[in-house]
Every structure is written in C-alpha cells, then in structure tokens.
Design an enzyme around this catalytic site. Sequence first.
Site, PDB file in Angstrom:
ATOM      1  N   ASN A 240      11.525 -60.758 -29.414  1.00  0.00           N
ATOM      2  CA  ASN A 240      11.623 -59.363 -29.828  1.00  0.00           C
ATOM      3  C   ASN A 240      12.388 -59.286 -31.162  1.00  0.00           C
ATOM      4  OD1 ASN A 240      12.846 -56.770 -30.126  1.00  0.00           O
ATOM      5  ND2 ASN A 240      12.226 -56.291 -28.043  1.00  0.00           N
TER       6      ASN A 240
ATOM      7  N   HIS B 289      15.858 -56.311 -33.491  1.00  0.00           N
ATOM      8  CA  HIS B 289      17.239 -56.380 -33.974  1.00  0.00           C
ATOM      9  C   HIS B 289      17.326 -56.772 -35.447  1.00  0.00           C
ATOM     10  CE1 HIS B 289      18.214 -55.664 -29.864  1.00  0.00           C
ATOM     11  NE2 HIS B 289      17.382 -56.635 -29.538  1.00  0.00           N
TER      12      HIS B 289
ATOM     13  N   HIS C 242       9.404 -52.983 -30.356  1.00  0.00           N
ATOM     14  CA  HIS C 242       9.461 -51.685 -29.672  1.00  0.00           C
ATOM     15  C   HIS C 242       9.484 -50.591 -30.727  1.00  0.00           C
ATOM     16  CE1 HIS C 242      11.756 -49.084 -26.460  1.00  0.00           C
ATOM     17  NE2 HIS C 242      10.730 -48.446 -26.984  1.00  0.00           N
TER      18      HIS C 242
ATOM     19  N   ARG D 239      14.420 -45.862 -34.652  1.00  0.00           N
ATOM     20  CA  ARG D 239      15.760 -46.310 -35.059  1.00  0.00           C
ATOM     21  C   ARG D 239      15.760 -47.746 -35.584  1.00  0.00           C
ATOM     22  NH1 ARG D 239      18.764 -46.757 -29.236  1.00  0.00           N
ATOM     23  NH2 ARG D 239      18.056 -44.626 -29.090  1.00  0.00           N
ATOM     24  N   HIS D 240      14.785 -48.552 -35.196  1.00  0.00           N
ATOM     25  CA  HIS D 240      14.709 -49.892 -35.792  1.00  0.00           C
ATOM     26  C   HIS D 240      13.304 -50.171 -36.349  1.00  0.00           C
ATOM     27  CE1 HIS D 240      13.655 -50.642 -31.623  1.00  0.00           C
ATOM     28  NE2 HIS D 240      14.901 -50.671 -31.200  1.00  0.00           N
TER      29      HIS D 240
ATOM     30  N   GLU E 215       5.888 -52.697 -27.429  1.00  0.00           N
ATOM     31  CA  GLU E 215       6.570 -51.901 -26.402  1.00  0.00           C
ATOM     32  C   GLU E 215       6.607 -50.461 -26.875  1.00  0.00           C
ATOM     33  OE1 GLU E 215      10.527 -53.213 -25.806  1.00  0.00           O
ATOM     34  OE2 GLU E 215       9.943 -55.214 -25.244  1.00  0.00           O
TER      35      GLU E 215
ATOM     36  N   THR F 281      19.912 -48.931 -25.492  1.00  0.00           N
ATOM     37  CA  THR F 281      18.728 -49.770 -25.355  1.00  0.00           C
ATOM     38  C   THR F 281      18.018 -49.313 -24.083  1.00  0.00           C
ATOM     39  OG1 THR F 281      17.929 -52.050 -25.136  1.00  0.00           O
ATOM     40  CG2 THR F 281      20.055 -51.569 -24.127  1.00  0.00           C
ATOM     41  N   THR F 282      16.837 -49.898 -23.804  1.00  0.00           N
ATOM     42  CA  THR F 282      16.091 -49.484 -22.615  1.00  0.00           C
ATOM     43  C   THR F 282      16.946 -49.729 -21.380  1.00  0.00           C
ATOM     44  OG1 THR F 282      14.177 -50.345 -23.799  1.00  0.00           O
ATOM     45  CG2 THR F 282      13.833 -49.677 -21.516  1.00  0.00           C
TER      46      THR F 282
ATOM     47  N   GLU G  12       6.340 -56.478 -16.346  1.00  0.00           N
ATOM     48  CA  GLU G  12       7.507 -57.176 -16.887  1.00  0.00           C
ATOM     49  C   GLU G  12       8.695 -56.755 -16.033  1.00  0.00           C
ATOM     50  OE1 GLU G  12       8.248 -56.966 -21.105  1.00  0.00           O
ATOM     51  OE2 GLU G  12      10.323 -57.590 -20.848  1.00  0.00           O
TER      52      GLU G  12
ATOM     53  N   GLY H 248      18.272 -58.649 -21.682  1.00  0.00           N
ATOM     54  CA  GLY H 248      19.589 -59.233 -21.472  1.00  0.00           C
ATOM     55  C   GLY H 248      19.589 -60.744 -21.284  1.00  0.00           C
TER      56      GLY H 248
ATOM     57  N   GLY I 153      15.209 -60.889 -27.182  1.00  0.00           N
ATOM     58  CA  GLY I 153      15.510 -60.485 -28.549  1.00  0.00           C
ATOM     59  C   GLY I 153      16.957 -60.675 -28.928  1.00  0.00           C
TER      60      GLY I 153
HETATM   61  N1  PXP Z   1      11.686 -56.433 -22.659  1.00  0.00           N
HETATM   62  C1  PXP Z   1      11.739 -55.072 -22.788  1.00  0.00           C
HETATM   63  C2  PXP Z   1      10.722 -54.266 -22.066  1.00  0.00           C
HETATM   64  C3  PXP Z   1      12.711 -54.472 -23.602  1.00  0.00           C
HETATM   65  O1  PXP Z   1      12.738 -53.125 -23.722  1.00  0.00           O
HETATM   66  C4  PXP Z   1      13.624 -55.298 -24.300  1.00  0.00           C
HETATM   67  C5  PXP Z   1      14.632 -54.670 -25.207  1.00  0.00           C
HETATM   68  O2  PXP Z   1      13.990 -54.040 -26.270  1.00  0.00           O
HETATM   69  C6  PXP Z   1      13.516 -56.685 -24.150  1.00  0.00           C
HETATM   70  C7  PXP Z   1      12.561 -57.223 -23.299  1.00  0.00           C
HETATM   71  C8  PXP Z   1      14.427 -57.631 -24.881  1.00  0.00           C
HETATM   72  O3  PXP Z   1      15.734 -57.459 -24.436  1.00  0.00           O
HETATM   73  P1  PXP Z   1      16.920 -58.227 -25.183  1.00  0.00           P
HETATM   74  O4  PXP Z   1      16.956 -57.732 -26.579  1.00  0.00           O
HETATM   75  O5  PXP Z   1      18.116 -57.844 -24.379  1.00  0.00           O
HETATM   76  O6  PXP Z   1      16.609 -59.695 -25.113  1.00  0.00           O
END
Ligand code: PXP
Length: 243
Positions: free
Chosen positions: A8, A11, A44, A50-51, A71, A101-102, A152, A192, A213
């Site tokens: 992802n 960031h 996403h 925002r990003h 996403e 975040t989500t 997911e 996470g 990510g």
């Molecule tokens: N999967 C989904 C559906 C997410 O919304 C996110 C965060 O945008 C991630 C994976 C990746 O999460 P992280 O950035 O914590 O690795």
Amino acid sequence: MTIRLHINVDHVATIRNARGTIYPDPSFAAAVCERAGADGITAHLREDRRHISDADVEKLRAQITTFFNLEMAPTEEMLQVALRIRPDTVTLVPERREERTTEGGLDALRGGAALGLLCRRLVEAGIRLSLFIAPDDAQIEASRDLGATQIELHTGEYCSAQGTQRPEQLSLLRHAAQRANARGLEVAAGHGLTRHNAVEVAAIAAIAEVNIGHAIISDAIFGGLDAAVRDMRAALERGIGMR
Ligand code: PXP
C-alpha cells in the site's frame, strides 16, 4: 504455496502532501516495490483525498505491471472512478472522515440494497470484488452473497492484541480464513501488519495475500536514511567544489 505481497503506497502520498510538493511520488514508489518483488500495489482513494489523489490513481493504473488493488468506500462517486480506471481488484472499505485510518471492517451484512447494487455493478463490469471485513462468519456469508471473489480479513485487532488475546485473535483469523476458503472465497489479510506480526499470519495456509503499507514505508525510512544523509553530504561537497 506462496503468499502474494501487495504494498500500500498511500503513506508515500501522505509525506508528499504534507509539503504540497510533487515528491515523493507514489507511482515511483510502486515501481520500486514491483522491482523489489511485490506482487501488487494497493492504494486507497479516500473521499477527502487526504493522501492518494485522482491523478495518482490514473498514473498507477497506467504504470503498474503487476496487479492494482484500489481500496475505496462504497459510494457512487468512487464507483464511477473504479469503472473508469478499471483496477484489477476493488476492495470495498468503510470510511469515516474523522478516522485516522480505516478503523473497522465493512458491514457486508447490513449494507442493504445500496451496497448490493454497488457490488453488482462492479461485478457486472468485470472488476474483481474484495470486501474488507472482520473475521466473522456472518460477514463471510454476506460477502459471498454480495458476489465477492475475495475477502480481506481485518488484522487490526490481532495486531494490537496483547498477552493471551493475541493467540485468540490469531485463531479468529485462522478460523475465518478457513471458512471463507471452504465457501469458495479467496482470502487476503491486512491492516497493522509488521515484519514481526506478519509471520504468524503468513503461516495460515488459507491466506493467499497480504496488503501492507505503513510498516514497510516506516522501515524504508531507516533502510534509506543512511544513504540519504550521505547523498546530501555529497551534494553539498559538489557545491563547495564550485566556490
Ligand atoms: N488493507 C486495507 C483494507 C486498508 O484499509 C489498509 C490501510 O489503508 C491496509 C490494508 C494497510 O494497512 P497498513 O498501512 O496498516 O499496513
């Protein structure tokens, strides 16, 4: 059997947007990730942009040579973006503007007719559908009914669990992944995950993909900081040589 690693790149856009510069470019990051062996790229497009921006999504689609997972929230605006951009997969995620975040999984069970119609329009357009859900049997059944090819599993609870709750959360993920597989769904996991806690998730045979990510971009800071300081020193030395 292997596991697909999707990275992802949101960031990278967050750092860019903090200064309103054109760097660092998430598309460039995507190319580096692919060269390093990533199986796919995830981004996403949030409603508040925002990003990742609309232009990022277009650039990523044009450039990604592996697999593009977009996403997005289940809204008409995002549906129109997906139909235009045609990512390889759309992952529907819940979205609240005030969240950092989500935060939770999508409620596939109580999404009503609007969610059903939106999923149908994606599937009918030939876009592979993935739903980001909590490891819960009823959500898995509902995802299948909505026409998802993949779910997911939200790993956030597992990643933040302490002590005995950690194996409990892992076991919820394992059970959900096996159940979804048995119901004909492919299983991804994400949110996470770090190089520490991802090990036990990758050990679950029913999980075919992870989306990661924040931890990778965070690790990249320390993987690259030494070289960045040295590069800056070299640039200054070149300047000094021109005095
Ligand atoms: N999967 C989904 C559906 C997410 O919304 C996110 C965060 O945008 C991630 C994976 C990746 O999460 P992280 O950035 O914590 O690795």
